[in-house]
Design an enzyme around this catalytic site. Structure first.
Site, PDB file in Angstrom:
ATOM      1  N   ALA A 157      68.659  40.479  40.090  1.00  0.00           N
ATOM      2  CA  ALA A 157      67.364  40.159  39.499  1.00  0.00           C
ATOM      3  C   ALA A 157      67.417  40.237  37.969  1.00  0.00           C
ATOM      4  CB  ALA A 157      66.299  41.102  40.050  1.00  0.00           C
ATOM      5  N   TYR A 158      68.055  41.286  37.455  1.00  0.00           N
ATOM      6  CA  TYR A 158      68.201  41.418  36.003  1.00  0.00           C
ATOM      7  C   TYR A 158      69.027  40.262  35.437  1.00  0.00           C
ATOM      8  CZ  TYR A 158      69.805  43.309  31.523  1.00  0.00           C
ATOM      9  OH  TYR A 158      70.107  43.472  30.188  1.00  0.00           O
ATOM     10  N   SER A 159      70.143  39.946  36.086  1.00  0.00           N
ATOM     11  CA  SER A 159      70.973  38.847  35.614  1.00  0.00           C
ATOM     12  C   SER A 159      70.200  37.538  35.600  1.00  0.00           C
ATOM     13  CB  SER A 159      72.220  38.704  36.498  1.00  0.00           C
ATOM     14  OG  SER A 159      73.077  39.816  36.357  1.00  0.00           O
ATOM     15  N   SER A 161      67.012  37.128  35.216  1.00  0.00           N
ATOM     16  CA  SER A 161      66.041  37.131  34.128  1.00  0.00           C
ATOM     17  C   SER A 161      66.701  36.840  32.785  1.00  0.00           C
ATOM     18  CB  SER A 161      65.299  38.470  34.084  1.00  0.00           C
ATOM     19  OG  SER A 161      66.132  39.528  33.623  1.00  0.00           O
TER      20      SER A 161
END
Length: 263
Positions: A157-159, A161
Site C-alpha cells: 500500500a505504501y509503495s 502511494s
C-alpha cells in the site's frame, strides 16, 4: 554556492519532527520565511521557534491535508500573510501497513495511506499553483520514497502511494512547466532517524541474533556508498530542487539513498 533562496517564502507540510524538522530548518538557514502546516500545531511550534530565532518570519496552522477545502483555506491565509508562496515542500505522509502482503491488506488500510500520501500532496499543489502561475514562477518539491521506485514486499500500500505520487509529480511538471514552475520529487531511502534506531535496527538484530551495530552494518551494505542516509542529506536535496539554481530541472525523481534504488 548561493542557492538564491533568501527572502523566499516556503510552505512546508509535515515540519514537526525528524526529517521534516531537518528540512524545515534547512530552509530557514537559507533565509526562507516559512508557512508551516500540519495536524499537530503544538508539535510544530518548537521548530517554528527555532526558525524565528534565526530571524525568520514563521506562521503555523493546523491543516487536514486530506481535506481539499481546508488546504485551500490554509494556503490562502499563508498567501495573504506573506504576499506569495515561492516554494511548496510536501513532506507530510504516513507509512501504512507493514509486513502485510497485498492480499492481507484491508481496503481501509489501502485507502487511508493512498489518500494521505497522494491526495494530501494533490490538495496543496492544487491550492498553490494558481498563485504561482499568475506570477510565472514557483518550485514544488514532493518527498516520496524509494519503495515507490523499486517496490517492497510487505509494503504494497505504501509503495503504491509513492508510485502514484511520482506519476502526479511528473504530470504536474508537464502541466506547470509552460508557466515557469518546476515540480520535482525527492525519494529518501532508509533514514537514520528515530524509527530506524528504535524499530528497524532492533527488529533486524532480534531476527538475526546480532547486535544493533551489526544490524546497522547489514543495512549499510545494501547501498553502493555503504552508509545510511541522514536527515541532512534529504534536506540538501530538497533545498537544491527548490532553488533557482535548479531552474532547468523538472519532473525528476531524485533518490537519496546511497545508491539503492537507482543502481
Amino acid at each position: 554556492m548561493d542557492l538564491q533562496l533568501a527572502g523566499n517564502t516556503a510552505l512546508i507540510t509535515g515540519p514537526a519532527k525528524g526529517m521534516g524538522a531537518a528540512i524545515t530548518l534547512a530552509f530557514a538557514k537559507e533565509g526562507c520565511n516559512l508557512a508551516l502546516i500540519g495536524r499537530d500545531v503544538a508539535a510544530i511550534e518548537p521548530v517554528a521557534a527555532e526558525a524565528r530565532r534565526m530571524g525568520r518570519t514563521v506562521t503555523v496552522a493546523t491543516c487536514d491535508l486530506t481535506d481539499t477545502e481546508h488546504c485551500q483555506a490554509v494556503v490562502d491565509a499563508a498567501t495573504s500573510a506573506f504576499g506569495r508562496i515561492d516554494v511548496l515542500v510536501n513532506i507530510a505522509g504516513g507509512a501504512g501497513p507493514m509486513g502485510k502482503t497485498g492480499w492481507e491488506t484491508t481496503r481501509h488500510e489501502f485507502d487511508e495511506i493512498v489518500t494521505l500520501n497522494m491526495a494530501g500532496c494533490f490538495n496543496t499543489m492544487r491550492a498553490v499553483l494558481p498563485g504561482m502561475i499568475a506570477r510565472g514562477e514557483g518550485r514544488i518539491v514532493n518527498v516520496g520514497g524509494t519503495f515507490g521506485m523499486r517496490g517492497r514486499a510487505g509494503r504494497m500500500a505504501y509503495s503504491a502511494s509513492k508510485w502514484g505520487l511520482r506519476g502526479m509529480t511528473k504530470s504536474m511538471a508537464l502541466e506547470a512547466g509552460p508557466h515557469g514552475i518546476n515540480v520535482n520529487l525527492v525519494a529518501p531511502g532508509m533514514v537514520a532517524g528515530e524509527r530506524f534506531r528504535t524499530k528497524v535496527l532492533p527488529t533486524l538484530a532480534a531476527k538475526l541474533g546480532i547486535t544493533h551495530a551489526e544490524a546497522e552494518t547489514r543495512h549499510a551494505e545494501e547501498y553502493a556508498l555503504r552508509r545510511i542516509t541522514e536527515d541532512a542529506d534529504v534536506a540538501n536535496a530538497c533545498l537544491f530542487l527548490a532553488s533557482p539554481v535548479a531552474r532547468q530541472i523538472t519532473g525528476v525523481d531524485l533518490p537519496v539513498d546511497g545508491g539503492w534504488a537507482a543502481l
